[in-house]
Scaffold this motif. Structure first.
Motif, PDB file in Angstrom:
ATOM      1  N   ASN A  83       0.809  -1.221   0.000  1.00  0.00           N
ATOM      2  CA  ASN A  83       0.000   0.000   0.000  1.00  0.00           C
ATOM      3  C   ASN A  83       0.841   1.269   0.000  1.00  0.00           C
ATOM      4  N   THR A  84       2.087   1.162  -0.452  1.00  0.00           N
ATOM      5  CA  THR A  84       2.872   2.365  -0.720  1.00  0.00           C
ATOM      6  C   THR A  84       2.329   3.000  -1.989  1.00  0.00           C
ATOM      7  N   THR A  98      -7.113  -2.759   1.233  1.00  0.00           N
ATOM      8  CA  THR A  98      -6.262  -1.618   0.908  1.00  0.00           C
ATOM      9  C   THR A  98      -6.084  -1.556  -0.603  1.00  0.00           C
ATOM     10  N   TYR A  99      -5.708  -0.390  -1.089  1.00  0.00           N
ATOM     11  CA  TYR A  99      -5.438  -0.258  -2.516  1.00  0.00           C
ATOM     12  C   TYR A  99      -4.334  -1.220  -2.958  1.00  0.00           C
ATOM     13  N   GLY A 100      -3.343  -1.405  -2.092  1.00  0.00           N
ATOM     14  CA  GLY A 100      -2.238  -2.281  -2.436  1.00  0.00           C
ATOM     15  C   GLY A 100      -2.663  -3.716  -2.659  1.00  0.00           C
ATOM     16  N   GLU A 101      -3.658  -4.167  -1.905  1.00  0.00           N
ATOM     17  CA  GLU A 101      -4.156  -5.527  -2.059  1.00  0.00           C
ATOM     18  C   GLU A 101      -4.869  -5.721  -3.393  1.00  0.00           C
ATOM     19  N   LEU A 102      -5.408  -4.659  -3.934  1.00  0.00           N
ATOM     20  CA  LEU A 102      -6.232  -4.745  -5.140  1.00  0.00           C
ATOM     21  C   LEU A 102      -5.527  -4.285  -6.405  1.00  0.00           C
ATOM     22  N   ALA A 103      -4.363  -3.660  -6.272  1.00  0.00           N
ATOM     23  CA  ALA A 103      -3.754  -2.933  -7.388  1.00  0.00           C
ATOM     24  C   ALA A 103      -3.544  -3.784  -8.629  1.00  0.00           C
ATOM     25  N   GLN A 104      -2.946  -4.944  -8.479  1.00  0.00           N
ATOM     26  CA  GLN A 104      -2.639  -5.743  -9.664  1.00  0.00           C
ATOM     27  C   GLN A 104      -3.905  -6.203 -10.378  1.00  0.00           C
ATOM     28  N   GLU A 105      -4.936  -6.551  -9.631  1.00  0.00           N
ATOM     29  CA  GLU A 105      -6.199  -6.936 -10.247  1.00  0.00           C
ATOM     30  C   GLU A 105      -6.860  -5.734 -10.927  1.00  0.00           C
ATOM     31  N   ALA A 106      -6.788  -4.590 -10.270  1.00  0.00           N
ATOM     32  CA  ALA A 106      -7.464  -3.396 -10.769  1.00  0.00           C
ATOM     33  C   ALA A 106      -6.890  -2.912 -12.086  1.00  0.00           C
ATOM     34  N   ALA A 107      -5.594  -3.118 -12.292  1.00  0.00           N
ATOM     35  CA  ALA A 107      -4.952  -2.615 -13.512  1.00  0.00           C
ATOM     36  C   ALA A 107      -5.510  -3.247 -14.768  1.00  0.00           C
ATOM     37  N   ALA A 108      -6.182  -4.383 -14.638  1.00  0.00           N
ATOM     38  CA  ALA A 108      -6.729  -5.065 -15.801  1.00  0.00           C
ATOM     39  C   ALA A 108      -8.093  -4.513 -16.213  1.00  0.00           C
ATOM     40  N   PHE A 109      -8.699  -3.674 -15.364  1.00  0.00           N
ATOM     41  CA  PHE A 109     -10.024  -3.156 -15.662  1.00  0.00           C
ATOM     42  C   PHE A 109      -9.954  -1.881 -16.505  1.00  0.00           C
ATOM     43  N   ALA A 110     -10.933  -1.746 -17.413  1.00  0.00           N
ATOM     44  CA  ALA A 110     -11.122  -0.482 -18.126  1.00  0.00           C
ATOM     45  C   ALA A 110     -11.943   0.436 -17.232  1.00  0.00           C
TER      46      ALA A 110
END
Length: 339
Positions: A59-60, A200-212
Protein backbone atom coordinates in the motif's frame (compact mmCIF):
# COMPACT_ATOMS: atom_id res chain seq x y z
CA UNK A 1 -14.07 27.45 -13.46
CA UNK A 2 -16.80 24.98 -12.49
CA UNK A 3 -16.22 21.42 -11.36
CA UNK A 4 -17.06 18.74 -13.88
CA UNK A 5 -19.62 16.48 -12.22
CA UNK A 6 -19.32 13.59 -14.64
CA UNK A 7 -16.96 12.67 -17.42
CA UNK A 8 -18.62 11.03 -20.40
CA UNK A 9 -16.72 7.98 -21.61
CA UNK A 10 -15.99 9.53 -25.02
CA UNK A 11 -14.72 12.75 -23.43
CA UNK A 12 -12.67 10.91 -20.84
CA UNK A 13 -10.97 8.77 -23.45
CA UNK A 14 -9.61 11.86 -25.21
CA UNK A 15 -7.08 11.97 -22.39
CA UNK A 16 -7.10 8.28 -21.51
CA UNK A 17 -5.85 5.13 -23.19
CA UNK A 18 -5.17 1.56 -22.22
CA UNK A 19 -1.49 0.62 -22.29
CA UNK A 20 0.25 -2.60 -21.43
CA UNK A 21 0.04 -3.20 -17.70
CA UNK A 22 -2.37 -0.44 -16.79
CA UNK A 23 -4.35 2.66 -17.63
CA UNK A 24 -2.56 5.69 -19.05
CA UNK A 25 -4.26 8.98 -18.34
CA UNK A 26 -2.45 11.43 -20.57
CA UNK A 27 -2.63 13.08 -23.93
CA UNK A 28 -2.79 11.50 -27.34
CA UNK A 29 -0.02 11.95 -29.85
CA UNK A 30 -2.51 13.58 -32.15
CA UNK A 31 -4.96 10.64 -31.98
CA UNK A 32 -2.65 8.01 -30.54
CA UNK A 33 -1.77 7.64 -26.87
CA UNK A 34 1.64 8.39 -25.53
CA UNK A 35 3.14 5.45 -23.65
CA UNK A 36 3.11 5.45 -19.87
CA UNK A 37 6.74 6.19 -18.89
CA UNK A 38 6.25 4.48 -15.53
CA UNK A 39 5.86 1.05 -17.16
CA UNK A 40 9.62 0.71 -17.60
CA UNK A 41 10.63 1.57 -14.04
CA UNK A 42 8.31 -0.43 -11.80
CA UNK A 43 9.81 -2.46 -8.96
CA UNK A 44 8.64 -6.03 -8.40
CA UNK A 45 4.96 -6.16 -7.49
CA UNK A 46 4.35 -2.48 -8.18
CA UNK A 47 1.46 -1.45 -10.42
CA UNK A 48 0.92 1.71 -12.44
CA UNK A 49 -2.52 2.83 -13.44
CA UNK A 50 -1.48 5.89 -15.42
CA UNK A 51 1.50 8.26 -15.62
CA UNK A 52 0.57 9.74 -12.23
CA UNK A 53 -0.09 6.78 -9.91
CA UNK A 54 1.94 3.78 -8.74
CA UNK A 55 0.81 1.41 -5.99
CA UNK A 56 2.81 -1.35 -4.32
CA UNK A 57 1.39 -4.44 -2.56
CA UNK A 58 2.28 -2.96 0.86
CA UNK A 59 0.00 0.00 0.00
CA UNK A 60 2.87 2.37 -0.72
CA UNK A 61 1.23 4.93 -2.99
CA UNK A 62 3.46 7.03 -5.22
CA UNK A 63 2.09 10.07 -7.01
CA UNK A 64 3.94 11.73 -9.86
CA UNK A 65 4.32 15.51 -10.10
CA UNK A 66 5.38 16.10 -13.72
CA UNK A 67 6.50 19.71 -13.33
CA UNK A 68 9.79 20.97 -11.90
CA UNK A 69 9.63 22.00 -8.25
CA UNK A 70 11.47 25.32 -8.10
CA UNK A 71 10.20 26.55 -4.76
CA UNK A 72 6.71 27.38 -5.99
CA UNK A 73 5.13 24.40 -4.20
CA UNK A 74 3.94 22.74 -7.39
CA UNK A 75 4.91 19.22 -6.26
CA UNK A 76 2.49 19.49 -3.34
CA UNK A 77 -0.29 21.08 -5.37
CA UNK A 78 -0.16 18.63 -8.27
CA UNK A 79 -0.01 15.66 -5.89
CA UNK A 80 -3.03 17.09 -4.08
CA UNK A 81 -5.03 17.07 -7.33
CA UNK A 82 -4.47 13.33 -7.73
CA UNK A 83 -4.81 12.55 -4.01
CA UNK A 84 -8.17 14.32 -3.76
CA UNK A 85 -9.79 12.05 -6.32
CA UNK A 86 -7.85 8.92 -5.35
CA UNK A 87 -9.10 9.47 -1.79
CA UNK A 88 -5.77 9.37 0.03
CA UNK A 89 -4.19 11.83 2.43
CA UNK A 90 -1.04 13.67 1.37
CA UNK A 91 0.85 12.25 4.33
CA UNK A 92 0.07 8.75 3.00
CA UNK A 93 1.84 9.20 -0.30
CA UNK A 94 5.31 9.54 -1.74
CA UNK A 95 5.64 12.26 -4.36
CA UNK A 96 8.19 11.86 -7.14
CA UNK A 97 9.13 14.08 -10.04
CA UNK A 98 7.98 12.63 -13.32
CA UNK A 99 10.53 10.97 -15.61
CA UNK A 100 11.08 12.29 -19.11
CA UNK A 101 8.04 11.38 -21.19
CA UNK A 102 5.63 12.88 -23.70
CA UNK A 103 2.75 11.76 -21.47
CA UNK A 104 3.60 14.77 -19.28
CA UNK A 105 3.16 17.28 -22.10
CA UNK A 106 2.29 20.83 -21.02
CA UNK A 107 -0.04 22.11 -23.73
CA UNK A 108 -1.10 25.15 -21.71
CA UNK A 109 2.28 26.82 -22.21
CA UNK A 110 1.58 26.98 -25.94
CA UNK A 111 -2.10 27.77 -25.55
CA UNK A 112 -1.34 30.72 -23.28
CA UNK A 113 1.34 31.95 -25.67
CA UNK A 114 -1.12 33.19 -28.28
CA UNK A 115 -1.19 36.99 -28.76
CA UNK A 116 -4.48 37.48 -26.91
CA UNK A 117 -5.11 38.46 -23.27
CA UNK A 118 -6.30 35.71 -20.92
CA UNK A 119 -9.79 37.18 -20.68
CA UNK A 120 -10.30 37.23 -24.45
CA UNK A 121 -12.75 34.41 -25.25
CA UNK A 122 -13.45 35.50 -28.81
CA UNK A 123 -13.73 32.92 -31.58
CA UNK A 124 -10.35 33.88 -32.97
CA UNK A 125 -8.62 33.64 -29.59
CA UNK A 126 -10.21 30.30 -28.71
CA UNK A 127 -9.45 28.90 -32.18
CA UNK A 128 -5.79 29.83 -31.86
CA UNK A 129 -5.60 28.36 -28.35
CA UNK A 130 -7.16 25.13 -29.59
CA UNK A 131 -4.72 24.98 -32.47
CA UNK A 132 -1.76 25.53 -30.19
CA UNK A 133 -3.13 22.85 -27.88
CA UNK A 134 -3.10 20.35 -30.74
CA UNK A 135 0.42 21.44 -31.63
CA UNK A 136 1.43 20.97 -28.00
CA UNK A 137 0.11 17.41 -28.04
CA UNK A 138 2.03 16.61 -31.21
CA UNK A 139 5.27 18.14 -29.92
CA UNK A 140 4.88 16.51 -26.51
CA UNK A 141 6.80 19.26 -24.72
CA UNK A 142 7.34 18.45 -21.05
CA UNK A 143 8.04 21.86 -19.57
CA UNK A 144 7.55 24.05 -16.51
CA UNK A 145 6.94 27.77 -16.76
CA UNK A 146 4.55 30.61 -17.32
CA UNK A 147 2.47 29.78 -14.22
CA UNK A 148 0.82 27.00 -16.24
CA UNK A 149 1.46 23.87 -14.15
CA UNK A 150 -1.77 23.85 -12.14
CA UNK A 151 -3.92 25.19 -14.98
CA UNK A 152 -2.59 22.46 -17.25
CA UNK A 153 -2.96 19.66 -14.71
CA UNK A 154 -6.17 20.68 -12.91
CA UNK A 155 -8.53 18.32 -14.70
CA UNK A 156 -6.04 15.88 -16.14
CA UNK A 157 -4.51 14.92 -12.80
CA UNK A 158 -7.86 14.80 -11.03
CA UNK A 159 -9.08 12.46 -13.77
CA UNK A 160 -6.02 10.29 -13.22
CA UNK A 161 -6.79 9.95 -9.52
CA UNK A 162 -10.48 9.33 -10.17
CA UNK A 163 -9.78 6.70 -12.84
CA UNK A 164 -7.44 4.79 -10.53
CA UNK A 165 -10.01 5.00 -7.72
CA UNK A 166 -12.78 3.60 -9.86
CA UNK A 167 -10.86 0.63 -11.26
CA UNK A 168 -9.76 -0.22 -7.72
CA UNK A 169 -13.42 -0.24 -6.73
CA UNK A 170 -14.20 -2.52 -9.67
CA UNK A 171 -11.56 -4.97 -8.46
CA UNK A 172 -12.99 -4.91 -4.95
CA UNK A 173 -16.52 -5.35 -6.27
CA UNK A 174 -15.47 -8.43 -8.23
CA UNK A 175 -13.93 -9.98 -5.11
CA UNK A 176 -17.01 -9.28 -3.01
CA UNK A 177 -19.65 -9.97 -5.63
CA UNK A 178 -21.29 -6.57 -5.16
CA UNK A 179 -21.87 -3.42 -7.20
CA UNK A 180 -18.91 -1.05 -7.27
CA UNK A 181 -21.23 1.88 -6.56
CA UNK A 182 -22.03 0.45 -3.13
CA UNK A 183 -18.40 0.58 -1.99
CA UNK A 184 -16.74 3.44 -0.12
CA UNK A 185 -13.17 4.70 -0.36
CA UNK A 186 -11.14 6.52 2.29
CA UNK A 187 -7.47 6.88 3.15
CA UNK A 188 -6.22 4.35 0.60
CA UNK A 189 -8.74 1.62 1.35
CA UNK A 190 -12.08 0.37 0.04
CA UNK A 191 -14.86 -0.72 2.40
CA UNK A 192 -18.07 -2.62 1.79
CA UNK A 193 -20.60 -1.06 4.21
CA UNK A 194 -22.85 -4.14 4.05
CA UNK A 195 -20.26 -6.71 5.12
CA UNK A 196 -17.73 -4.43 6.80
CA UNK A 197 -14.93 -5.95 4.72
CA UNK A 198 -12.04 -3.65 3.80
CA UNK A 199 -9.23 -3.94 1.26
CA UNK A 200 -6.26 -1.62 0.91
CA UNK A 201 -5.44 -0.26 -2.52
CA UNK A 202 -2.24 -2.28 -2.44
CA UNK A 203 -4.16 -5.53 -2.06
CA UNK A 204 -6.23 -4.75 -5.14
CA UNK A 205 -3.75 -2.93 -7.39
CA UNK A 206 -2.64 -5.74 -9.66
CA UNK A 207 -6.20 -6.94 -10.25
CA UNK A 208 -7.46 -3.40 -10.77
CA UNK A 209 -4.95 -2.62 -13.51
CA UNK A 210 -6.73 -5.06 -15.80
CA UNK A 211 -10.02 -3.16 -15.66
CA UNK A 212 -11.12 -0.48 -18.13
CA UNK A 213 -12.60 2.67 -16.59
CA UNK A 214 -16.39 2.76 -16.23
CA UNK A 215 -18.54 4.63 -18.73
CA UNK A 216 -18.85 7.62 -16.41
CA UNK A 217 -16.37 8.83 -13.83
CA UNK A 218 -17.53 11.37 -11.33
CA UNK A 219 -15.14 14.00 -10.03
CA UNK A 220 -15.78 15.31 -6.56
CA UNK A 221 -17.78 18.47 -6.21
CA UNK A 222 -16.08 21.36 -4.46
CA UNK A 223 -18.22 20.82 -1.34
CA UNK A 224 -16.82 17.28 -1.05
CA UNK A 225 -13.15 18.26 -1.20
CA UNK A 226 -11.01 17.09 1.67
CA UNK A 227 -7.66 18.42 0.42
CA UNK A 228 -8.15 20.94 -2.36
CA UNK A 229 -8.98 24.46 -1.31
CA UNK A 230 -7.60 23.86 2.18
CA UNK A 231 -4.15 24.71 3.62
CA UNK A 232 -1.69 21.85 3.23
CA UNK A 233 1.82 21.30 4.51
CA UNK A 234 4.47 21.33 1.79
CA UNK A 235 5.46 17.71 1.21
CA UNK A 236 9.10 18.71 0.63
CA UNK A 237 9.53 21.14 3.52
CA UNK A 238 11.00 18.84 6.19
CA UNK A 239 13.53 17.34 3.78
CA UNK A 240 14.63 20.76 2.56
CA UNK A 241 15.09 22.35 5.99
CA UNK A 242 17.12 19.32 7.14
CA UNK A 243 19.31 19.32 4.02
CA UNK A 244 18.23 15.83 2.97
CA UNK A 245 17.60 16.25 -0.79
CA UNK A 246 20.46 15.76 -3.21
CA UNK A 247 20.42 18.51 -5.82
CA UNK A 248 22.45 18.57 -9.01
CA UNK A 249 25.14 20.68 -7.40
CA UNK A 250 25.55 18.04 -4.66
CA UNK A 251 26.32 15.12 -6.99
CA UNK A 252 29.84 13.71 -6.84
CA UNK A 253 30.97 10.82 -9.06
CA UNK A 254 34.37 9.12 -9.46
CA UNK A 255 36.56 11.10 -11.86
CA UNK A 256 33.98 13.82 -12.14
CA UNK A 257 34.94 17.04 -13.91
CA UNK A 258 33.35 20.49 -13.77
CA UNK A 259 32.61 23.03 -16.47
CA UNK A 260 31.64 26.66 -16.71
CA UNK A 261 30.24 28.52 -19.69
CA UNK A 262 30.80 32.06 -20.90
CA UNK A 263 28.42 33.08 -23.65
CA UNK A 264 28.03 36.11 -25.89
CA UNK A 265 25.68 38.47 -24.01
CA UNK A 266 23.94 39.21 -27.32
CA UNK A 267 21.76 36.26 -28.30
CA UNK A 268 22.85 35.06 -31.70
CA UNK A 269 26.07 37.08 -31.59
CA UNK A 270 29.19 35.21 -32.70
CA UNK A 271 32.50 34.69 -30.95
CA UNK A 272 35.00 36.30 -33.33
CA UNK A 273 38.15 36.23 -31.20
CA UNK A 274 39.26 33.34 -29.00
CA UNK A 275 42.60 32.84 -27.23
CA UNK A 276 42.66 30.13 -24.56
CA UNK A 277 46.44 29.57 -24.42
CA UNK A 278 46.90 31.09 -20.95
CA UNK A 279 43.83 29.35 -19.51
CA UNK A 280 44.91 25.92 -20.76
CA UNK A 281 48.21 26.22 -18.84
CA UNK A 282 46.47 26.77 -15.51
CA UNK A 283 46.41 23.96 -12.88
CA UNK A 284 43.47 21.56 -13.11
CA UNK A 285 42.26 22.75 -16.50
CA UNK A 286 41.42 19.84 -18.80
CA UNK A 287 40.14 21.60 -21.90
CA UNK A 288 38.79 24.88 -23.24
CA UNK A 289 36.50 24.65 -26.23
CA UNK A 290 34.15 26.78 -28.27
CA UNK A 291 30.40 26.33 -27.94
CA UNK A 292 28.60 27.50 -31.05
CA UNK A 293 24.93 26.74 -31.64
CA UNK A 294 24.05 29.74 -33.78
CA UNK A 295 21.61 31.01 -31.16
CA UNK A 296 24.02 30.95 -28.21
CA UNK A 297 27.76 31.14 -28.84
CA UNK A 298 30.70 31.22 -26.48
CA UNK A 299 33.13 28.85 -24.80
CA UNK A 300 33.34 26.26 -22.03
CA UNK A 301 36.14 25.52 -19.60
CA UNK A 302 36.42 22.00 -18.19
CA UNK A 303 38.49 21.58 -15.02
CA UNK A 304 38.85 19.38 -11.95
CA UNK A 305 36.85 21.75 -9.73
CA UNK A 306 34.55 24.70 -10.16
CA UNK A 307 36.93 27.34 -8.79
CA UNK A 308 39.66 26.42 -11.25
CA UNK A 309 37.12 26.44 -14.09
CA UNK A 310 35.99 29.95 -13.09
CA UNK A 311 39.56 31.24 -12.85
CA UNK A 312 40.48 29.79 -16.22
CA UNK A 313 37.38 31.28 -17.85
CA UNK A 314 38.50 34.72 -16.65
CA UNK A 315 41.84 34.11 -18.36
CA UNK A 316 40.34 33.33 -21.78
CA UNK A 317 40.55 36.25 -24.19
CA UNK A 318 37.31 36.35 -26.14
CA UNK A 319 35.90 38.91 -28.51
CA UNK A 320 32.18 39.00 -29.12
CA UNK A 321 30.15 40.21 -32.11
CA UNK A 322 27.20 42.35 -31.12
CA UNK A 323 24.64 41.24 -33.74
CA UNK A 324 21.67 39.61 -32.12
CA UNK A 325 18.91 37.44 -33.51
CA UNK A 326 15.45 38.04 -32.14
CA UNK A 327 12.19 36.23 -33.02
CA UNK A 328 9.38 38.25 -34.51
CA UNK A 329 6.25 36.11 -33.94
CA UNK A 330 4.54 37.02 -30.63
CA UNK A 331 4.36 33.45 -29.33
CA UNK A 332 8.09 32.88 -29.84
CA UNK A 333 8.85 36.32 -28.43
CA UNK A 334 7.07 35.32 -25.23
CA UNK A 335 9.10 32.13 -24.88
CA UNK A 336 12.21 34.19 -25.66
CA UNK A 337 11.58 36.35 -22.60
CA UNK A 338 11.01 33.25 -20.45
CA UNK A 339 14.41 31.74 -21.25
Amino acid sequence: MGTIGKIARRTFLVGTALVAGGLAVGYYFHRKPYPNPLDDELVEGETTFNPYVKIAPDNTITLIAPRAEMGQGVATTLAALVAEELDVRLEQVIVEHGPAGHAYVNTTMLEEGVPFPHFDESTMAETMRAGMGVLGKVLGIQATGGSTSVVDGYYRMRQAGAAAREVLKLAAAKRLGVEAGSLRTADGAITDPASGKTFTYGELAQEAAAFAPPAEIRLRERAEWKILGKPQKRIDMHAKVTGAPIFGIDVRLPGMLFATLRMNPYRGGAIVGFDAAEAEKMPGVVKVLKVETGIANGFAVIADNTWRAFQAADAVKAEWAGAAIRPTMPIFERFWRMR
